[in-house]
Design a protein around this motif. Structure first.
Motif, short mmCIF file in Angstrom:
data_model
loop_
_atom_site.label_atom_id
_atom_site.label_comp_id
_atom_site.label_asym_id
_atom_site.label_seq_id
_atom_site.Cartn_x
_atom_site.Cartn_y
_atom_site.Cartn_z
N VAL A 84 0.44 -22.84 -38.26
CA VAL A 84 0.79 -21.99 -37.20
C VAL A 84 0.94 -20.41 -37.99
N GLU A 85 0.42 -19.60 -37.43
CA GLU A 85 0.28 -18.24 -37.84
C GLU A 85 0.93 -17.10 -36.70
N ILE A 86 1.70 -16.26 -37.05
CA ILE A 86 2.29 -15.32 -36.32
C ILE A 86 1.54 -13.95 -36.85
N CYS A 87 0.32 -13.79 -36.58
CA CYS A 87 -0.45 -12.76 -37.01
C CYS A 87 0.19 -11.38 -36.58
N SER A 88 0.67 -11.39 -35.28
CA SER A 88 1.26 -10.12 -34.79
C SER A 88 2.39 -9.50 -35.59
N ALA A 89 2.75 -10.20 -36.67
CA ALA A 89 3.90 -9.86 -37.55
C ALA A 89 3.26 -8.77 -38.31
N ALA A 90 1.93 -8.50 -38.45
CA ALA A 90 1.49 -7.53 -39.26
C ALA A 90 1.05 -6.55 -38.58
N PHE A 91 1.30 -6.44 -37.18
CA PHE A 91 0.99 -5.40 -36.38
C PHE A 91 1.85 -4.08 -36.99
N ARG A 92 1.04 -2.95 -37.37
CA ARG A 92 1.83 -1.88 -38.02
C ARG A 92 1.48 -0.63 -37.41
N LEU A 93 2.53 0.16 -37.02
CA LEU A 93 2.19 1.61 -36.33
C LEU A 93 2.04 2.73 -37.57
N ASP A 94 2.65 2.32 -38.71
CA ASP A 94 2.64 3.38 -39.60
C ASP A 94 1.57 3.21 -40.60
N LYS A 95 0.49 2.34 -40.44
CA LYS A 95 -0.71 2.13 -41.15
C LYS A 95 -1.83 2.74 -40.71
N LEU A 96 -2.23 4.01 -40.86
CA LEU A 96 -3.34 4.88 -40.38
C LEU A 96 -4.60 4.64 -41.10
N THR A 97 -5.06 3.44 -41.14
CA THR A 97 -6.31 2.85 -41.88
C THR A 97 -6.95 2.17 -40.83
N LYS A 98 -8.73 2.11 -41.26
CA LYS A 98 -9.30 1.28 -40.82
C LYS A 98 -8.88 -0.04 -40.54
N ALA A 99 -8.44 -0.62 -41.65
CA ALA A 99 -8.29 -2.07 -41.73
C ALA A 99 -7.23 -2.38 -40.59
N ASN A 100 -6.09 -1.61 -40.48
CA ASN A 100 -5.02 -1.67 -39.57
C ASN A 100 -5.58 -1.45 -38.01
N ILE A 101 -6.33 -0.71 -37.71
CA ILE A 101 -7.03 -0.64 -36.54
C ILE A 101 -8.04 -1.95 -36.14
N VAL A 102 -8.55 -2.43 -37.03
CA VAL A 102 -9.35 -3.75 -36.85
C VAL A 102 -8.36 -4.83 -36.50
N ALA A 103 -7.28 -4.80 -37.33
CA ALA A 103 -6.49 -6.03 -37.31
C ALA A 103 -5.75 -5.97 -35.70
N THR A 104 -5.61 -4.72 -35.27
CA THR A 104 -4.81 -4.67 -33.94
C THR A 104 -5.83 -5.07 -32.78
N ALA A 105 -7.26 -5.23 -33.31
CA ALA A 105 -8.33 -5.52 -32.21
C ALA A 105 -8.63 -6.91 -32.33
N LEU A 106 -8.08 -7.39 -33.49
CA LEU A 106 -8.68 -8.98 -33.66
C LEU A 106 -7.53 -9.94 -33.59
N PHE A 107 -6.25 -9.74 -33.98
CA PHE A 107 -5.37 -10.89 -34.37
C PHE A 107 -4.72 -11.31 -33.36
N GLY A 108 -4.28 -12.49 -32.97
CA GLY A 108 -3.20 -13.13 -32.01
C GLY A 108 -2.59 -14.26 -32.77
N ASP A 109 -1.72 -14.99 -31.99
CA ASP A 109 -0.78 -15.96 -32.61
C ASP A 109 -0.78 -17.20 -32.04
N GLY A 110 -0.89 -18.24 -32.92
CA GLY A 110 -1.11 -19.55 -32.34
C GLY A 110 -1.03 -20.80 -33.42
N ALA A 111 -0.95 -21.84 -32.96
CA ALA A 111 -0.67 -23.05 -33.74
C ALA A 111 -1.66 -24.05 -33.43
N ALA A 112 -1.90 -25.15 -34.25
CA ALA A 112 -2.41 -26.30 -34.14
C ALA A 112 -1.85 -27.52 -34.96
N ALA A 113 -2.19 -28.67 -34.41
CA ALA A 113 -1.58 -29.74 -35.47
C ALA A 113 -2.66 -30.82 -35.23
#
Length: 358
Positions: free
Chosen positions: A177-206
């Protein structure tokens, strides 16, 4: 000395079921792009050039544990952790209940539970927090695993196979289970942070793993390849606000050059012939990564169709994502041999071979 997960001797660990779960809040990629533009464009001069990643990432929508408005307010460690714990526990229960039901198994029959998560800190761990909700026995053995990132789904399933074989007849439940949205950051003005906001979602599998039981696939073997001096390729940075994504090097070119030979080495060590693999099931880290994997594995362009479909529907959910892909391949019909693979922080490649049950 390398010890394979499976050998020709002794009981075989089988996958009895697989299940997935997503949170209730749907975010389309068009809405994500609009929100990111509103948040970053005035403060980050290079945003205009990077904005195209929202269109090229291969994502149509993602699911989040909170409405998008929640992420537009400044949040610190306490609020992010509270959100992570609430969302992760709910998804954990959802995915676990579905997997157990599909396997005709009750929570009271589970002997060992492996919980995979790298997007938040939970002590007590997630499995302890959902213990009563799911109805596990007091003597259940818990194996929380942190830090594998996107490779967690493959490696967690491999661990489940090893533990099931160590105690024949025992039932192992693995939940990623991953809550990738926990890493969405308003304060990080970086390429990596922009890419993260375009890529990540939340979900689980068992998945439920057991020796001796009827299942849809046997775990033949597993392995891992860790490249030296690659800590900066992928991971988390940690500060007073929360987790921040690290993408310090280009992952697709690295994957194209290095992943194929690494997987060939793993398969050779566990005695699996490359020509016998009917389907690779890959973690779709992004559209360019999927293309790079097709190239490094010498697959036809478009062969990783389920990977692209999962990415489009859910984004990159880190560890559970490859299990979402396996679920779709299973519904279509497994070939005689399937090899799961995922890249993760380290930088590492996890690999697991499945043989279709007779």
């Amino acid at each position: 000395m390398y010890i394979p997960t499976q050998t020709s001797n002794g009981p075989q660990a089988s996958l009895l079921s697989i299940a997935t779960a997503v949170p209730p809040h749907l975010l389309t990629q068009a809405e994500a792009a609009r929100v990111a533009r509103d948040v970053f464009s005035a403060r980050y001069p290079d945003f205009g050039r990077l904005e195209r990643v929202f269109a090229t990432a291969g994502i149509a929508a993602r699911h989040l544990i909170r409405p998008v408005e929640w992420y537009l307010e400044p949040r610190g460690w306490d609020e992010r952790t509270e959100s992570y714990l609430d969302g992760a526990c709910d998804l954990f229960v959802d995915a676990a209940q579905k997997a157990l039901a599909t396997a005709n198994c009750t929570a009271a029959e589970v002997d060992t539970i492996i919980s995979i998560s790298s997007t938040g800190i939970a002590t007590p761990s997630l499995d302890a927090r959902v213990h009563s909700r799911l109805g596990f026995r007091p003597d259940i053995e818990r194996v929380p695993v942190f830090g594998l990132g996107c490779a967690g789904g493959v490696q967690g399933t491999a661990i489940a196979g090893r533990l099931a074989r160590a105690r024949p007849g025992s039932t192992v439940l693995v939940v990623a289970v991953e809550i990738c949205s926990a890493a969405f950051r308003l304060d990080k003005l970086t390429k990596a942070n922009i890419v993260a906001t375009a890529l990540f979602g939340d979900g689980a599998a068992a998945a439920v793993v057991r020796t001796g039981g009827a299942g849809f696939a046997r775990i033949e073997g597993a392995g891992e390849h860790l490249w030296a001096d690659t800590l900066g390729i992928m991971g988390w940075s940690v500060d007073e606000v929360g987790l921040g994504v690290i993408f310090d090097r280009e992952i697709p070119p690295f994957a194209r050059e290095n992943v194929g030979p690494a997987i060939d080495g793993i398969l050779a060590r566990i005695g699996v012939g490359r020509d016998s693999v009917g389907r690779f099931v890959c973690h779709p880290g992004g559209a360019k990564v999927v293309t790079a994997l097709e190239q490094t594995l010498h697959l036809e362009q478009g062969a990783l169709d389920h990977e692209r479909a999962v990415l489009a529907d859910h984004g990159n959910m880190s560890a559970p994502t490859v299990l979402f892909v396996l679920d779709r391949v299973l519904r279509e019909g497994l070939p005689e041999r399937t090899v799961m693979t995922a890249l993760g922080p380290g930088f590492t490649c996890g690999c697991l071979s499945l043989a279709r049950a007779a």
